[in-house]
Design a protein around this motif. Sequence first.
Motif, PDB file in Angstrom:
ATOM      1  N   LEU A 106       0.808  -1.219   0.000  1.00  0.00           N
ATOM      2  CA  LEU A 106       0.000   0.000   0.000  1.00  0.00           C
ATOM      3  C   LEU A 106       0.845   1.273   0.000  1.00  0.00           C
ATOM      4  O   LEU A 106       0.320   2.350  -0.294  1.00  0.00           O
ATOM      5  N   GLU A 107       2.122   1.148   0.317  1.00  0.00           N
ATOM      6  CA  GLU A 107       2.955   2.353   0.401  1.00  0.00           C
ATOM      7  C   GLU A 107       4.219   2.242  -0.447  1.00  0.00           C
ATOM      8  O   GLU A 107       4.407   3.018  -1.382  1.00  0.00           O
ATOM      9  N   TYR A 108       5.078   1.279  -0.150  1.00  0.00           N
ATOM     10  CA  TYR A 108       6.401   1.265  -0.775  1.00  0.00           C
ATOM     11  C   TYR A 108       6.354   0.950  -2.272  1.00  0.00           C
ATOM     12  O   TYR A 108       6.927   1.689  -3.089  1.00  0.00           O
ATOM     13  N   ALA A 336      15.357   3.170  -4.356  1.00  0.00           N
ATOM     14  CA  ALA A 336      14.550   1.977  -4.079  1.00  0.00           C
ATOM     15  C   ALA A 336      15.119   1.184  -2.915  1.00  0.00           C
ATOM     16  O   ALA A 336      14.379   0.737  -2.025  1.00  0.00           O
ATOM     17  N   LYS A 337      16.429   1.000  -2.890  1.00  0.00           N
ATOM     18  CA  LYS A 337      17.039   0.219  -1.817  1.00  0.00           C
ATOM     19  C   LYS A 337      16.959   0.937  -0.476  1.00  0.00           C
ATOM     20  O   LYS A 337      16.579   0.350   0.546  1.00  0.00           O
ATOM     21  N   LEU A 338      17.320   2.215  -0.458  1.00  0.00           N
ATOM     22  CA  LEU A 338      17.334   2.941   0.810  1.00  0.00           C
ATOM     23  C   LEU A 338      15.930   3.111   1.380  1.00  0.00           C
ATOM     24  O   LEU A 338      15.707   2.940   2.584  1.00  0.00           O
ATOM     25  N   PHE A 339      14.975   3.426   0.519  1.00  0.00           N
ATOM     26  CA  PHE A 339      13.630   3.671   1.034  1.00  0.00           C
ATOM     27  C   PHE A 339      12.922   2.388   1.435  1.00  0.00           C
ATOM     28  O   PHE A 339      11.948   2.434   2.187  1.00  0.00           O
ATOM     29  N   PHE A 343      10.972   2.732   4.841  1.00  0.00           N
ATOM     30  CA  PHE A 343       9.538   2.454   4.977  1.00  0.00           C
ATOM     31  C   PHE A 343       9.279   1.378   6.025  1.00  0.00           C
ATOM     32  O   PHE A 343       8.323   1.487   6.802  1.00  0.00           O
ATOM     33  N   ILE A 344      10.119   0.314   6.037  1.00  0.00           N
ATOM     34  CA  ILE A 344       9.891  -0.765   6.990  1.00  0.00           C
ATOM     35  C   ILE A 344      10.227  -0.320   8.415  1.00  0.00           C
ATOM     36  O   ILE A 344       9.436  -0.517   9.350  1.00  0.00           O
ATOM     37  N   SER A 345      11.387   0.293   8.599  1.00  0.00           N
ATOM     38  CA  SER A 345      11.786   0.686   9.957  1.00  0.00           C
ATOM     39  C   SER A 345      10.937   1.827  10.502  1.00  0.00           C
ATOM     40  O   SER A 345      10.902   2.065  11.713  1.00  0.00           O
ATOM     41  N   MET A 346      10.206   2.517   9.616  1.00  0.00           N
ATOM     42  CA  MET A 346       9.362   3.636  10.026  1.00  0.00           C
ATOM     43  C   MET A 346       8.005   3.181  10.581  1.00  0.00           C
ATOM     44  O   MET A 346       7.259   3.979  11.157  1.00  0.00           O
ATOM     45  N   ILE A 347       7.665   1.914  10.414  1.00  0.00           N
ATOM     46  CA  ILE A 347       6.345   1.408  10.817  1.00  0.00           C
ATOM     47  C   ILE A 347       5.991   1.771  12.256  1.00  0.00           C
ATOM     48  O   ILE A 347       4.901   2.295  12.525  1.00  0.00           O
TER      49      ILE A 347
END
Length: 479
Positions: A106-108, A336-339, A343-347
């Motif tokens: 839904l986001e990344y 793509a790699k950094l985000f 995105f995951i660690s920001m959950i």
Amino acid sequence: MNRWSFSQLMTAVFTLTAVCLLPCLALAAGGHGAPHLDGAELGVMWVIPFACMLLSIAIFPLTAPHFWHHNFGKVAAFWALAFIIPFTVKFGFSLALYEVIHTLFLEYIPFIILLLSLFTVAGGVRLKGSLVGTPVVNTGLLLIGTVLASWMGTTGAAMLLIRPLLRANAHRKYKVHSVVFFIFLVANIGGSLTPLGDPPLFLGFLKGVSFFWTTIHMLVPMLFVAAILLALFFVVDTMLFAKEGKPVPPTDASGEKLGLEGKINLLLLVGVVCSVLLSGLWKPGISLDLYHVPVELQNIVRDVLLLVIAGLSLKLTDPESRRKNDFNWFPIIEVAKLFSGIFISMIPAIAILKAGESGALRSVIEMVSHNGQPVNVMYFWLTGLLSSFLDNAPTYLVFFNTAGGDAVHLMNDLSHTLLAISAGAVFMGANTYIGNAPNFMVRSIAEDQGVKMPSFFGYMMWSGGILIPVFILVTFVFF
């Protein structure tokens, strides 16, 4: 430097999708209702992997540039796993899988597909001939980009104009300031006037804010900020241009007249904008359930259309034109790699904010209201500062809902509150490289073409010294 072809890039995207999709489909059959993450159960310690992810982006390029250049994807994966593994142990595999799939699908993945499409299409437009990077020309390019950003998105405008700006200034000694102001204006401030300009405003549009509300109410603040920044840039660029001895670029041996090559991509850019707008307006009510995560049909159609448009751009654009445009895939690969790690660690950070007064950041939420009345100054600064480090779209939604979540009420009785939330989310996305989607990509393209850009903290010194005083003025004038 790693150069991927478009086919390799698309293979990576679909492989990522398949890896995520297969376990989802396998487990969905046995599911008994969607898992739910209550942000009130999370302490601030859960934000440590995200903080470390940001510190890695800030520190490694300075202290270990060779290691970072070859391993930034592994570092991003490490910090993502540093959140996922403890979270799985604490809350169970089912909830961990749900949160990861929710974030990816839904986001990344939509985020990367949109960037990929804009990057590919805008990279097919080449300005022929020679623009000379004088203060007048540079300021004109920033002005044009600022105007375009609200109508084709900050990402679209940034990807369209960053290469012409870099080529125009290739002969200049001082270039960093041009790219920094480009990020300020084209990649952020310029996207203030319509829901097409920046994702937070598009989410507001989906929540019921009328399309032209932002045009009417954000126009004066945007002009105020843009005028100050353009004037300041012109003064700075004029001084540096004189310090360089007013250099003249080498004669263009190609003899090309000034013009545009790859004009079909301008039509494809319109197609990108229409595809995004379609996904917000068309609501068929059909969705594909992936482990309790509803992926709506309109979003699937949008992403497929964006990939088709990217493929058409490659098919219809002369490869030699892309080569002359200094086009390669590394910037989008890096983003793509950094985000993915971001995105995951920001959950947990987003979950804690969504918990409002029940979460670990309750003191932040409580600052935006006093005796039942909104404190617009705090709405502006808290929305903005959190948008500088978190995704500005969900941050906008958090404070939109904190203010009541009723678009009609906000547009009329609390218009200054909605203005504060909107301006904070859009304007302050310029405070860091990760505050808005195109910032990091502009930086990556500039570095790929030999511009030594500031580090993560170095860029924040620029934004702190230039933008924060401007935002203080905005506070006194408008809030």
